[in-house]
Design an enzyme around this catalytic site. Structure first.
Site, PDB file in Angstrom:
ATOM      1  N   ASP A  24      44.634  35.714  41.828  1.00 18.79           N
ATOM      2  CA  ASP A  24      43.876  34.780  42.681  1.00 18.79           C
ATOM      3  C   ASP A  24      42.534  35.308  43.195  1.00 18.79           C
ATOM      4  O   ASP A  24      42.165  35.049  44.354  1.00 18.79           O
ATOM      5  CB  ASP A  24      44.745  34.332  43.871  1.00 18.79           C
ATOM      6  CG  ASP A  24      46.022  33.632  43.441  1.00 18.79           C
ATOM      7  OD1 ASP A  24      46.228  33.459  42.235  1.00 18.79           O
ATOM      8  OD2 ASP A  24      46.814  33.276  44.330  1.00 18.79           O
ATOM      9  N   LYS A 129      48.659  28.426  39.062  1.00 14.35           N
ATOM     10  CA  LYS A 129      49.914  28.423  39.807  1.00 14.35           C
ATOM     11  C   LYS A 129      49.793  27.530  41.044  1.00 14.35           C
ATOM     12  O   LYS A 129      48.803  27.627  41.778  1.00 14.35           O
ATOM     13  CB  LYS A 129      50.275  29.866  40.212  1.00 14.35           C
ATOM     14  CG  LYS A 129      49.266  30.545  41.123  1.00 14.35           C
ATOM     15  CD  LYS A 129      49.432  32.048  41.074  1.00 14.35           C
ATOM     16  CE  LYS A 129      49.702  32.784  42.368  1.00 14.35           C
ATOM     17  NZ  LYS A 129      49.088  32.345  43.582  1.00 14.35           N
ATOM     18  N   CYS A 162      50.069  36.176  48.305  1.00 14.65           N
ATOM     19  CA  CYS A 162      50.331  35.947  46.876  1.00 14.65           C
ATOM     20  C   CYS A 162      50.688  37.223  46.116  1.00 14.65           C
ATOM     21  O   CYS A 162      51.467  37.173  45.159  1.00 14.65           O
ATOM     22  CB  CYS A 162      49.147  35.226  46.241  1.00 14.65           C
ATOM     23  SG  CYS A 162      48.995  33.534  46.858  1.00 14.65           S
TER      24      CYS A 162
HETATM   25  N1  TIU Z   1      46.382  33.871  46.990  1.00 15.60           N
HETATM   26  C1  TIU Z   1      46.879  33.868  48.231  1.00 15.60           C
HETATM   27  O1  TIU Z   1      47.220  34.902  48.776  1.00 15.60           O
HETATM   28  N2  TIU Z   1      46.919  32.650  48.906  1.00 15.60           N
HETATM   29  C2  TIU Z   1      46.829  32.524  50.251  1.00 15.60           C
HETATM   30  O2  TIU Z   1      46.897  31.408  50.775  1.00 15.60           O
HETATM   31  N3  TIU Z   1      46.649  33.668  50.978  1.00 15.60           N
HETATM   32  C3  TIU Z   1      46.414  33.771  52.314  1.00 15.60           C
HETATM   33  O3  TIU Z   1      46.380  34.901  52.817  1.00 15.60           O
HETATM   34  N4  TIU Z   1      46.198  32.686  53.034  1.00 15.60           N
END
Ligand code: TIU
Length: 229
Positions: A24, A129, A162
């Site tokens: 991500d 995802k 994530c």
């Molecule tokens: N990719 C991921 O970690 N999504 C989130 O929403 N992370 C947060 O820390 N908000």
């Protein structure tokens, strides 16, 4: 086989059966005006991960290690967005709403894409995802199994969300995971530290933690090119 100096103890890496997984590293999390900012976070806190991840990515590519990228986000019609996720946080601007980088966390929008510094090369799979974990409702497990991958070197954001969720999912599916400490980041420094400690505690209950220098030192200059290509 090669040994990565890691915690809680050295990790025996089999480069032919390992893949670099970058979680991500999207504009929505690392640049102003995206989902991370909409949640009230200072997105600049994540940017220290970019340079070491770029370096590790270059070495991994040169070593012939497979690379997989993930992106969190949803279909433009939001059909895969659980109502509980959509309403979470009571955000003024939330998932699916227009922002400066397009609709927040929606596939195909500028903010949903991976940052330029770490952009995937043609042939590197990108897993879209809908959840926090990269195995939930994706074909990641099938792709890894089809390629004989058993070990994951994990980078990305955020450490406790994530990255942790994905490592826990991977661990239960039998993968050995090494989380690269300087290549993962959080909006909350204390959660970053705790997130890494949770992985490596109790004899490595979810996996291992190593520095990018340690991973790079273990990657052979001439790893098997057959592994993931
Ligand atoms: N990719 C991921 O970690 N999504 C989130 O929403 N992370 C947060 O820390 N908000």
């Amino acid at each position: 086989m090669a040994t990565i100096e890691a915690e809680p103890y050295p990790f025996e890496l089999d480069p032919a059966r390992a893949s670099l997984v970058i979680i991500d590293m999207q504009r929505d999390f690392l640049e102003p005006g995206g989902f991370g900012a909409a949640l009230g976070n200072d997105v600049s806190l994540l940017r220290r991960t970019i340079a070491p991840t770029r370096r590790l990515l270059d070495v991994a590519r040169g070593a012939g290690l497979g690379v997989i990228h993930t992106r969190e986000g949803h279909r433009p019609d939001l059909a895969d967005l659980p109502p509980a996720k959509r309403t979470r946080g009571r955000l003024a601007t939330g998932i699916g709403d227009p922002g400066p980088m397009g609709r927040i966390l929606v596939r195909g929008e500028a903010g949903h894409d991976i940052i330029a510094e770490l952009y995937p090369l043609p042939g590197e799979p990108v897993v879209d995802k809908p959840g926090k974990g990269a195995f939930h409702a994706t074909d990641l497990d099938a792709m890894l199994k089809n390629r004989g991958i058993a070990q994951l070197i994990v980078c990305g954001v955020t450490t406790e969300v994530c990255v942790n969720t994905t490592v826990r999912e991977a661990n239960d599916r039998g993968y050995g995971c090494v989380v690269v400490a300087d290549c993962v980041g959080s909006y909350f420094p204390e959660f970053h530290e705790a997130g890494l400690r949770m992985i490596k505690a109790q004899g490595g209950i979810f996996g291992w933690v190593a520095s990018s220098d340690a991973v790079i030192a273990a990657l052979p200059a001439n790893a098997s090119k057959e592994g993931m290509r």
